[in-house]
Design a protein around this motif. Sequence first.
Motif, PDB file in Angstrom:
ATOM      1  N   ALA A  23       0.825  -1.211   0.000  1.00 58.62           N
ATOM      2  CA  ALA A  23       0.000   0.000   0.000  1.00 58.62           C
ATOM      3  C   ALA A  23       0.859   1.261   0.000  1.00 58.62           C
ATOM      4  O   ALA A  23       0.595   2.214  -0.745  1.00 58.62           O
ATOM      5  CB  ALA A  23      -0.939   0.002   1.206  1.00 58.62           C
ATOM      6  N   VAL A  58      -0.466   2.643   7.681  1.00 57.63           N
ATOM      7  CA  VAL A  58      -1.491   1.829   7.038  1.00 57.63           C
ATOM      8  C   VAL A  58      -2.191   0.976   8.086  1.00 57.63           C
ATOM      9  O   VAL A  58      -1.548   0.364   8.930  1.00 57.63           O
ATOM     10  CB  VAL A  58      -0.873   0.913   5.960  1.00 57.63           C
ATOM     11  CG1 VAL A  58      -1.925   0.020   5.333  1.00 57.63           C
ATOM     12  CG2 VAL A  58      -0.181   1.740   4.900  1.00 57.63           C
ATOM     13  N   VAL A  69      -8.714  -0.902   3.772  1.00 51.73           N
ATOM     14  CA  VAL A  69      -7.392  -0.313   3.989  1.00 51.73           C
ATOM     15  C   VAL A  69      -7.569   1.160   4.325  1.00 51.73           C
ATOM     16  O   VAL A  69      -8.346   1.855   3.675  1.00 51.73           O
ATOM     17  CB  VAL A  69      -6.517  -0.440   2.713  1.00 51.73           C
ATOM     18  CG1 VAL A  69      -5.152   0.191   2.916  1.00 51.73           C
ATOM     19  CG2 VAL A  69      -6.400  -1.877   2.268  1.00 51.73           C
ATOM     20  N   VAL A  92      -3.727   2.022  -4.693  1.00 51.07           N
ATOM     21  CA  VAL A  92      -3.582   1.072  -3.581  1.00 51.07           C
ATOM     22  C   VAL A  92      -4.464  -0.151  -3.813  1.00 51.07           C
ATOM     23  O   VAL A  92      -4.023  -1.290  -3.636  1.00 51.07           O
ATOM     24  CB  VAL A  92      -3.894   1.753  -2.230  1.00 51.07           C
ATOM     25  CG1 VAL A  92      -4.020   0.738  -1.113  1.00 51.07           C
ATOM     26  CG2 VAL A  92      -2.814   2.773  -1.891  1.00 51.07           C
ATOM     27  N   ILE A  96      -2.793  -3.967  -4.268  1.00 47.82           N
ATOM     28  CA  ILE A  96      -3.056  -5.046  -3.307  1.00 47.82           C
ATOM     29  C   ILE A  96      -3.798  -6.197  -3.982  1.00 47.82           C
ATOM     30  O   ILE A  96      -3.452  -7.363  -3.782  1.00 47.82           O
ATOM     31  CB  ILE A  96      -3.830  -4.517  -2.082  1.00 47.82           C
ATOM     32  CG1 ILE A  96      -2.925  -3.585  -1.263  1.00 47.82           C
ATOM     33  CG2 ILE A  96      -4.328  -5.667  -1.215  1.00 47.82           C
ATOM     34  CD1 ILE A  96      -3.626  -2.899  -0.105  1.00 47.82           C
ATOM     35  N   VAL A 107     -10.681   1.814   0.326  1.00 52.55           N
ATOM     36  CA  VAL A 107      -9.396   2.411   0.671  1.00 52.55           C
ATOM     37  C   VAL A 107      -9.723   3.795   1.220  1.00 52.55           C
ATOM     38  O   VAL A 107     -10.157   4.683   0.493  1.00 52.55           O
ATOM     39  CB  VAL A 107      -8.451   2.520  -0.548  1.00 52.55           C
ATOM     40  CG1 VAL A 107      -7.161   3.224  -0.149  1.00 52.55           C
ATOM     41  CG2 VAL A 107      -8.150   1.150  -1.127  1.00 52.55           C
TER      42      VAL A 107
END
Length: 130
Positions: A23, A58, A69, A92, A96, A107
Amino acid sequence: MEIIKNSDKGNLIISHEAISSIAINAAKDVDGVGSFSNRPVDVVSTIKKGSLKVMSPVRLTQNGEDMDVSICINLLPNKKIKTVSENIQTSVREAIENMTGKKVNKVNVIIAGIDIPESGDSKAPLTSEE
Protein backbone atom coordinates in the motif's frame (compact mmCIF):
# COMPACT_ATOMS: atom_id res chain seq x y z
CA MET A 1 -4.10 -9.77 10.20
CA GLU A 2 -2.60 -12.17 7.76
CA ILE A 3 -3.82 -13.59 4.49
CA ILE A 4 -3.64 -17.37 4.59
CA LYS A 5 -4.19 -19.54 1.52
CA ASN A 6 -4.15 -23.31 1.74
CA SER A 7 -3.65 -25.59 -1.24
CA ASP A 8 -2.51 -29.13 -1.88
CA LYS A 9 0.98 -27.76 -2.60
CA GLY A 10 1.26 -26.04 0.79
CA ASN A 11 0.32 -22.89 2.66
CA LEU A 12 0.81 -19.26 1.72
CA ILE A 13 0.84 -16.62 4.44
CA ILE A 14 1.03 -12.92 3.57
CA SER A 15 1.80 -10.79 6.62
CA HIS A 16 0.24 -7.48 7.62
CA GLU A 17 3.62 -5.80 7.10
CA ALA A 18 3.85 -7.06 3.52
CA ILE A 19 0.39 -5.76 2.65
CA SER A 20 1.20 -2.43 4.33
CA SER A 21 4.39 -2.20 2.28
CA ILE A 22 2.42 -2.80 -0.93
CA ALA A 23 0.00 0.00 0.00
CA ILE A 24 2.78 2.46 0.89
CA ASN A 25 4.72 1.76 -2.32
CA ALA A 26 1.58 2.19 -4.41
CA ALA A 27 0.61 5.45 -2.69
CA LYS A 28 4.06 7.07 -2.79
CA ASP A 29 4.02 6.99 -6.59
CA VAL A 30 0.88 9.15 -6.69
CA ASP A 31 1.48 12.80 -7.57
CA GLY A 32 0.65 14.99 -4.58
CA VAL A 33 1.73 12.63 -1.79
CA GLY A 34 4.37 14.34 0.29
CA SER A 35 5.02 11.85 3.06
CA PHE A 36 3.26 9.39 5.29
CA SER A 37 1.98 10.08 8.76
CA ASN A 38 1.77 7.65 11.61
CA ARG A 39 -1.90 7.05 11.99
CA PRO A 40 -3.64 8.24 15.12
CA VAL A 41 -3.08 5.75 17.90
CA ASP A 42 -6.03 3.45 18.40
CA VAL A 43 -5.90 3.17 22.18
CA VAL A 44 -8.14 0.11 22.43
CA SER A 45 -6.17 -2.05 19.99
CA THR A 46 -2.87 -0.83 21.45
CA ILE A 47 -3.93 -1.93 24.92
CA LYS A 48 -5.16 -5.30 23.64
CA LYS A 49 -1.88 -5.93 21.82
CA GLY A 50 0.15 -4.60 24.74
CA SER A 51 2.48 -2.67 22.46
CA LEU A 52 3.26 1.02 22.32
CA LYS A 53 5.49 0.80 19.24
CA VAL A 54 5.27 3.39 16.49
CA MET A 55 2.15 2.79 14.49
CA SER A 56 2.17 2.23 10.76
CA PRO A 57 0.60 4.74 8.37
CA VAL A 58 -1.49 1.83 7.04
CA ARG A 59 -4.31 0.10 8.89
CA LEU A 60 -5.89 -3.08 7.57
CA THR A 61 -9.19 -4.55 8.68
CA GLN A 62 -10.63 -7.79 7.42
CA ASN A 63 -14.27 -7.93 6.42
CA GLY A 64 -14.99 -11.60 5.78
CA GLU A 65 -12.85 -12.58 2.79
CA ASP A 66 -12.31 -8.96 1.76
CA MET A 67 -10.32 -6.18 3.41
CA ASP A 68 -10.51 -2.47 4.10
CA VAL A 69 -7.39 -0.31 3.99
CA SER A 70 -6.81 3.06 5.67
CA ILE A 71 -3.72 5.09 4.85
CA CYS A 72 -2.54 8.36 6.44
CA ILE A 73 -0.64 10.79 4.25
CA ASN A 74 0.70 14.32 4.24
CA LEU A 75 -0.23 16.20 1.10
CA LEU A 76 2.09 18.41 -0.95
CA PRO A 77 1.11 22.09 -1.13
CA ASN A 78 -1.18 23.29 -3.93
CA LYS A 79 -2.55 19.82 -4.69
CA LYS A 80 -6.24 19.03 -4.85
CA ILE A 81 -7.31 16.74 -2.02
CA LYS A 82 -10.07 15.03 -4.00
CA THR A 83 -7.86 14.25 -7.00
CA VAL A 84 -4.93 12.96 -4.94
CA SER A 85 -7.22 10.89 -2.70
CA GLU A 86 -9.00 9.24 -5.63
CA ASN A 87 -5.66 8.44 -7.29
CA ILE A 88 -4.36 6.89 -4.05
CA GLN A 89 -7.53 4.81 -3.69
CA THR A 90 -7.21 3.45 -7.21
CA SER A 91 -3.48 2.80 -6.99
CA VAL A 92 -3.58 1.07 -3.58
CA ARG A 93 -6.63 -1.06 -4.46
CA GLU A 94 -5.12 -2.26 -7.74
CA ALA A 95 -1.71 -2.99 -6.22
CA ILE A 96 -3.06 -5.05 -3.31
CA GLU A 97 -5.57 -6.94 -5.44
CA ASN A 98 -2.98 -7.72 -8.14
CA MET A 99 -0.28 -8.85 -5.72
CA THR A 100 -2.37 -10.77 -3.16
CA GLY A 101 -5.48 -11.85 -5.06
CA LYS A 102 -7.69 -10.53 -2.24
CA LYS A 103 -10.52 -8.10 -2.90
CA VAL A 104 -10.22 -4.65 -1.33
CA ASN A 105 -13.62 -3.20 -0.39
CA LYS A 106 -12.50 0.29 0.62
CA VAL A 107 -9.40 2.41 0.67
CA ASN A 108 -9.81 5.22 3.19
CA VAL A 109 -7.37 8.10 2.72
CA ILE A 110 -6.69 10.22 5.79
CA ILE A 111 -5.04 13.56 5.11
CA ALA A 112 -3.04 14.13 8.30
CA GLY A 113 -1.35 17.36 7.18
CA ILE A 114 0.42 19.28 4.47
CA ASP A 115 4.17 19.12 3.89
CA ILE A 116 5.14 22.78 3.64
CA PRO A 117 8.77 23.33 2.66
CA GLU A 118 10.82 25.62 4.85
CA SER A 119 11.26 29.02 3.29
CA GLY A 120 14.68 30.51 2.83
CA ASP A 121 18.08 28.97 3.23
CA SER A 122 18.28 27.00 6.48
CA LYS A 123 22.10 27.38 6.51
CA ALA A 124 21.99 31.16 6.35
CA PRO A 125 22.91 32.90 9.62
CA LEU A 126 20.08 34.45 11.58
CA THR A 127 20.09 38.21 11.85
CA SER A 128 18.82 40.07 14.86
CA GLU A 129 17.57 43.60 15.21
CA GLU A 130 19.66 46.01 17.30
